[in-house]
Design an enzyme around this catalytic site. Structure first.
Site: not given
Length: 487
Positions: A143, A146, A325
């Site tokens: 993640s 991102k 997230s």
């Protein structure tokens, strides 16, 4: 005078998101001043203002800080100590940061991090690379990708961009609900403080009023829905999953089938259908006779607009995506980047658009592969150097549009995906802000830390072949905390 870079960095740390609101008096004392300043951020909650903390644009705050730095004035000589060491390092780093290698290398050899974890540390004010270990070798970022998605979207659209959901006239007296790609569109009543998402209820109110006309008489219609703004497969490569809904240009509440607003949840198999059904039900509640079930259709280019609602600013969406997230928002940001870049709004088109925007920012792209917006795809590949440089780029005074990449970072021990971490490792609490990344066998952490001499350090740590996520997360947290420790 406080230099522009230093003024912004201090304002940003002062107004980090935190668990409560309050007033903090900032006193700078030698090299401990930086830590005191950042620890104070844990007691101040800067309100979200279009996705950026108000203090970033608050000249009065900058003037106040300048007085603390420059001596003189009414406060001088009454316990208000000046802080040239802190502000000096923010000007460009008058002192070396200490032996980072001696601090980090024993921690990088923790077996919990698997073989050969990658690390990169960059001085945000100067851009100087302070430490690297396999920093240029691409790894699966989970993640932490991102951060790249968010930077690309902000570069393409700007922090004030909003995503519109609208209703237009359809054939035979019907209406068409047209999705623009806002995953935060909600069918729920607004509860609590904070940025208000676009509400399907408001859209239904305005549509019902438009259908009744000036006489206020009864209205009758049928509902079509148009989710054609996005292209390609809706399902992520991981398939049906509680971590992400099918990616659709029309959805409500991220396709969640419970009352949750973040984290894993059962998801609908067809977000657009569910959104259209919820909209039809709201019209009926408002006295509109809706014939039949909603059906898929296309809005005509010449259709008359009846009502529209807009998402919060893109900066707010970025902050939410990073803090929690949020995979659904991240994929929407990637597709919005594709649309702004003339690419198809599909997984493939979004990947091309995001990659191009990142390259245009001058980031080190060797080996970088963007496969999705959320980091759920193991085909994503970035280096630790790439992530650290991206964070440093987002802090540049000349790139204010990228600022939400930093203001959205969770605060260690207090917010988002770092709320429940740093309980045992108190050194980094409040003075580390970072995006987490977790897949089976993959653990990552990338963010910023405040050094003892007042520097803001951008860092990235990437570990693969890990066997215990809890142990790996603890090892990563210790690495970030080491950046804040005296040397």
């Amino acid at each position: 005078m406080v230099p522009e870079a230093g003024r912004w960095l201090i304002g940003w740390w002062r107004d980090a998101p935190a668990p409560r609101r309050g007033t903090v008096r900032f006193v700078a004392v030698s090299t401990a001043a930086g830590v005191a300043l950042a620890a104070g951020a844990a007691a101040v909650a800067g309100p979200w203002d279009g996705g950026q903390r108000k203090a970033e644009r608050d000249h009065a705050a900058a003037v106040s800080l300048a007085r603390h730095a420059g001596g003189g004035g009414a406060g001088a000589g009454r316990g208000a100590v000046t802080a040239p060491p802190v502000l000096g390092t923010l000007r460009g780093g008058a002192r070396p940061p200490g032996d980072l290698g001696a601090a980090l290398e024993p921690l990088l050899h923790d077996p919990a991090l698997g073989p050969g974890p990658a690390a990169a540390v960059v001085d945000v004010a100067t851009g100087e690379r302070l430490y690297g270990a396999e920093e240029g070798i691409p790894r699966t970022p989970a993640s932490t990708v991102k951060l790249a998605t968010a930077a690309a979207a902000l570069a393409a659209l700007g922090p004030e961009h909003r995503i519109e959901t609208k209703v237009v006239t359809g054939p035979d007296g019907g209406v068409v609900l047209v999705g623009g790609g806002d995953p935060t569109l909600t069918a729920r009543p607004q509860e609590g403080p904070g940025p208000r998402p676009a509400a399907l209820r408001d859209l239904a109110d305005a549509t019902a009023q438009a259908l009744r006309g000036h006489d206020g008489g009864p209205a009758r219609t049928h509902v079509l829905y148009d989710a054609s703004r996005y292209a390609g497969p809706a399902l992520h490569v991981i398939g049906p999953n509680e971590n992400i809904a099918p990616v659709s240009a029309l959805m409500v509440d991220e396709g969640r089938l419970d009352d949750s607003a973040k984290g894993p949840a059962d998801r609908t198999a067809d977000p657009a259908v569910d959104a259209a059904r919820a909209f039809a039900a709201l019209l009926r509640e408002r006295g509109v006779q809706v014939d039949g079930e909603p059906a898929e259709g296309r809005a005509d280019a010449a259709a008359r607009p009846l009502a529209a609602v807009s998402s919060p600013p893109l900066a707010t969406l970025v902050e939410r995506a990073l803090t929690n997230s949020d995979n659904d928002i991240a994929e929407a940001l990637a597709r919005q980047t594709a649309l702004a870049s003339g690419q198809p709004a599909s997984f493939e088109g979004a990947a091309r658009a995001v990659t191009a925007r990142l390259a245009a920012l001058g980031l080190p792209m060797d080996g970088v592969r963007i496969a999705d917006g959320s980091g759920l795809d193991r085909a994503d590949q970035v280096s630790a150097e790439f992530l650290a440089r991206l964070l440093a780029r987002a802090a540049e005074p000349a790139r204010p549009q990228l600022r939400p990449v930093l203001t959205g970072l969770p605060v260690a021990g207090f917010t988002g995906t770092l709320r429940d971490r740093y309980r045992r490792d108190a050194a980094g609490r409040a003075v580390v802000r970072a995006k987490t990344g977790t897949l089976t066998g993959v653990n990552a952490l990338a963010g910023t830390a405040l050094s003892p001499d007042g520097r803001i350090l951008a860092f990235a740590f990437l570990a693969t072949a890990t066997t215990s996520p809890d142990a790996a997360q603890g090892a990563l947290d210790r690495l970030a905390s080491a950046l804040t420790a005296p040397r």
